[in-house]
Design an enzyme around this catalytic site. Structure first.
Site, mmCIF file in Angstrom:
data_model
loop_
_atom_site.group_PDB
_atom_site.id
_atom_site.type_symbol
_atom_site.label_atom_id
_atom_site.label_comp_id
_atom_site.label_asym_id
_atom_site.label_seq_id
_atom_site.Cartn_x
_atom_site.Cartn_y
_atom_site.Cartn_z
ATOM 1 N N PRO A 27 0.829 -1.210 0.000
ATOM 2 C CA PRO A 27 0.000 0.000 0.000
ATOM 3 C C PRO A 27 0.862 1.257 0.000
ATOM 4 O O PRO A 27 1.759 1.390 0.830
ATOM 5 C CB PRO A 27 -0.800 -0.123 1.299
ATOM 6 C CG PRO A 27 -0.018 -1.064 2.158
ATOM 7 C CD PRO A 27 0.706 -1.983 1.230
ATOM 8 N N THR A 29 0.475 5.479 -0.334
ATOM 9 C CA THR A 29 -0.255 6.728 -0.479
ATOM 10 C C THR A 29 0.370 7.557 -1.585
ATOM 11 O O THR A 29 1.581 7.772 -1.591
ATOM 12 C CB THR A 29 -0.236 7.477 0.862
ATOM 13 O OG1 THR A 29 -1.073 6.736 1.761
ATOM 14 C CG2 THR A 29 -0.746 8.888 0.730
ATOM 15 N N GLN A 104 -6.684 -0.796 1.216
ATOM 16 C CA GLN A 104 -6.154 -0.667 2.568
ATOM 17 C C GLN A 104 -6.932 0.448 3.277
ATOM 18 O O GLN A 104 -6.955 1.588 2.790
ATOM 19 C CB GLN A 104 -4.668 -0.306 2.589
ATOM 20 C CG GLN A 104 -4.153 -0.347 4.040
ATOM 21 C CD GLN A 104 -2.808 0.302 4.274
ATOM 22 O OE1 GLN A 104 -2.582 1.458 3.903
ATOM 23 N NE2 GLN A 104 -1.914 -0.419 4.920
ATOM 24 N N HIS A 172 -5.357 -1.060 8.181
ATOM 25 C CA HIS A 172 -4.022 -0.507 8.486
ATOM 26 C C HIS A 172 -3.875 -0.399 10.006
ATOM 27 O O HIS A 172 -4.368 0.541 10.626
ATOM 28 C CB HIS A 172 -3.882 0.869 7.836
ATOM 29 C CG HIS A 172 -2.476 1.391 7.776
ATOM 30 N ND1 HIS A 172 -1.477 0.941 8.616
ATOM 31 C CD2 HIS A 172 -1.893 2.316 6.974
ATOM 32 C CE1 HIS A 172 -0.346 1.577 8.330
ATOM 33 N NE2 HIS A 172 -0.572 2.409 7.336
ATOM 34 N N TYR A 177 -0.585 4.799 13.398
ATOM 35 C CA TYR A 177 -1.891 5.427 13.120
ATOM 36 C C TYR A 177 -2.937 4.944 14.133
ATOM 37 O O TYR A 177 -2.584 4.357 15.145
ATOM 38 C CB TYR A 177 -2.280 5.161 11.660
ATOM 39 C CG TYR A 177 -1.297 5.797 10.693
ATOM 40 C CD1 TYR A 177 -1.192 7.184 10.587
ATOM 41 C CD2 TYR A 177 -0.445 5.014 9.926
ATOM 42 C CE1 TYR A 177 -0.272 7.767 9.716
ATOM 43 C CE2 TYR A 177 0.473 5.594 9.052
ATOM 44 C CZ TYR A 177 0.565 6.969 8.954
ATOM 45 O OH TYR A 177 1.475 7.556 8.110
HETATM 46 C C1 LIG Z 1 5.261 6.778 -1.239
HETATM 47 C C2 LIG Z 1 4.952 5.785 -0.168
HETATM 48 C C3 LIG Z 1 3.697 5.777 0.414
HETATM 49 C C4 LIG Z 1 3.370 4.835 1.408
HETATM 50 N N1 LIG Z 1 2.093 4.810 1.917
HETATM 51 C C5 LIG Z 1 1.724 3.789 2.729
HETATM 52 C C6 LIG Z 1 0.358 3.603 3.099
HETATM 53 O O1 LIG Z 1 -0.554 4.330 2.670
HETATM 54 N N2 LIG Z 1 0.064 2.574 3.927
HETATM 55 C C7 LIG Z 1 1.024 1.730 4.416
HETATM 56 O O2 LIG Z 1 0.711 0.818 5.177
HETATM 57 N N3 LIG Z 1 2.323 1.886 4.062
HETATM 58 C C8 LIG Z 1 2.684 2.864 3.214
HETATM 59 N N4 LIG Z 1 3.993 2.943 2.790
HETATM 60 C C9 LIG Z 1 4.959 1.894 3.164
HETATM 61 C C10 LIG Z 1 4.983 0.793 2.089
HETATM 62 O O3 LIG Z 1 3.777 0.067 2.059
HETATM 63 C C11 LIG Z 1 6.127 -0.209 2.324
HETATM 64 O O4 LIG Z 1 5.926 -0.868 3.538
HETATM 65 C C12 LIG Z 1 7.482 0.467 2.317
HETATM 66 O O5 LIG Z 1 7.620 1.324 1.201
HETATM 67 C C13 LIG Z 1 8.622 -0.551 2.295
HETATM 68 O O6 LIG Z 1 8.585 -1.273 1.089
HETATM 69 P P1 LIG Z 1 9.663 -0.963 -0.092
HETATM 70 O O7 LIG Z 1 10.993 -0.948 0.588
HETATM 71 O O8 LIG Z 1 9.467 -2.109 -1.037
HETATM 72 O O9 LIG Z 1 9.314 0.357 -0.681
HETATM 73 C C14 LIG Z 1 4.347 3.904 1.822
HETATM 74 C C15 LIG Z 1 5.615 3.927 1.240
HETATM 75 C C16 LIG Z 1 5.924 4.845 0.250
HETATM 76 C C17 LIG Z 1 7.289 4.807 -0.397
#
Ligand SMILES: Cc1cc2nc3c(=O)[nH]c(=O)nc-3n(C[C@H](O)[C@H](O)[C@H](O)COP(=O)(O)O)c2cc1C
Length: 368
Positions: A27, A29, A104, A172, A177
């Site tokens: 997920p 944002t 989510q 979530h 949060y």
């Molecule tokens: C731009 C961005 C937005 C994110 N928004 C959310 C979100 O809305 N909900 C959530 O649980 N995690 C959010 N995360 C965390 C990601 O789901 C993920 O756990 C994190 O990026 C680590 O994975 P990666 O190393 O593959 O990027 C966000 C991460 C990024 C980079």
């Protein structure tokens, strides 16, 4: 030579939902939903991930109400008729492309800044009004009536997710949060039935799961995302030991959750001393439920450093393959690599690793 990656491309079932492979879009944002309604650009963004072979797409965080949950402009909700209609289109396009997707559901809780929200006069909600534990409360603790409202809003949002045509929903419960503010003893100082021991601190999430289950039936998978780490403290251990972790997860499993999504910033890091299992590995061992891991898959740096401007290079998947072949966890969520490149899964499957891209924060501004 890289290890063969077949394990990532074997099917997996969560209840009656069959996923064609083990890759989950994490997920993320994106704040591209003007007026909190996902439009055609957002629809096409998710459709591209389905076309690119992702097994399960989890949406960006979606607000279950338009007031206390919402502190970020252009984050979608699933409450207004226009937003529901927008999501219905997303669900239908992803399905048409052969994908599976869930929303989510995200209540920002103490990380909602009222001043930046559409309702600056409404205080933010959390277990004890605390954002940074040592700095004292910013708001009043939630009343029991407010907790009841929050639970029912999550339930209604999950029902709306099913009605819009999605395959599953994720609550979530991570990253400090609203739900997580109840889990963590440093931000939940309540002495009533919503606080105290793990039974009290998991009661809100368990109620959301139990009540949602009765409304959506047995065949609509419900996932919960949790994290040891907190935004206030990356090194926090919400559960200090595997025994505590079990006390955290068991009430959620009993309430009817189908899968645990254990968020960590680097998937290979052990959750507790004395074992190399990560959080998803322990969650699977302790509950027997399907689990999803996440964190820096295919990239050299972790995601919070990205915001600071660090550029991540493509990285080997060998350790991931090893852990999955060992059966530590079932599914792997991929964040930034899939944000950057809708074809990431297909490139990995077909061995086109030389075509994988580096990740820089410039990608955050574009819906590739
Ligand atoms: C731009 C961005 C937005 C994110 N928004 C959310 C979100 O809305 N909900 C959530 O649980 N995690 C959010 N995360 C965390 C990601 O789901 C993920 O756990 C994190 O990026 C680590 O994975 P990666 O190393 O593959 O990027 C966000 C991460 C990024 C980079």
């Amino acid at each position: 030579m890289s290890k063969p990656v077949q394990i990532l491309f074997t099917p997996f079932r969560i209840g009656n939902l069959t996923l064609k492979n083990r890759i989950v879009m994490a997920p993320m944002t994106r704040s591209f939903s003007r007026g909190s309604v996902p439009g055609d650009d957002v629809t096409a963004y998710y459709r591209r991930r389905a076309e690119g072979g992702v097994g399960l797409i989890l949406s960006e965080g979606v607000h279950p109400n338009t007031t206390t949950a919402d502190g970020t402009p252009n984050v979608p909700d699933i409450v207004t008729p226009a937003a529901k209609e927008g999501w219905r289109k997303v669900a239908s396009e992803v399905k048409a492309a052969g994908g599976a997707m869930g929303l989510q559901l995200w209540h920002e809780g103490p990380y909602r800044n009222p001043a930046k929200s559409a309702h600056p006069d409404i205080p933010s909600w959390s277990a004890s009004g605390l954002k940074v534990p040592d700095k004292g409360p910013l708001w009043a603790p939630m009343t029991e009536a407010e907790i009841e409202t929050a639970i029912e809003e999550f339930v209604a949002a999950a029902v709306a997710t099913k009605e819009a045509g999605f395959a599953c929903a994720e609550f979530h419960g991570a990253h400090s949060y609203l739900i997580d503010s109840f889990f963590w003893d440093k931000t939940n100082r309540r002495t009533d039935k919503w606080g105290g021991d793990w039974t009290g601190r998991t009661r809100m999430a368990a109620e959301i799961i139990r009540r949602t289950r009765t409304k959506v039936g047995p065949d609509f998978p419900l996932i919960i995302r949790i994290s040891q780490w907190k935004q206030q403290d990356f090194d926090a251990k919400c559960a200090e030991t595997p025994q505590e972790f079990e006390q955290w997860l068991a009430p959620l499993a009993d309430a009817g959750i189908d899968a645990f999504h254990c968020s960590q910033r680097r998937f290979w890091e052990p959750a507790f001393d004395g074992s190399d299992l990560n959080a998803a590995g322990w969650a699977k061992k302790l509950t027997g439920k399907p689990t999803i891991s996440v964190g820096s898959v295919g990239l050299s740096g972790e995601f919070t450093a990205t915001y600071g401007g660090e550029v991540s290079k493509p990285a080997s998947l060998d350790r991931l393959v090893e852990m999955m072949e060992r059966g530590d966890f079932d599914l792997i969520a991929v964040g930034r690599a899939l944000l950057q490149d809708p074809q990431w899964a297909e490139k990995v499957r077909t061995g086109r690793t030389d075509e994988l891209k580096e990740f820089s924060k410039d990608a955050l501004g574009v819906l590739y």
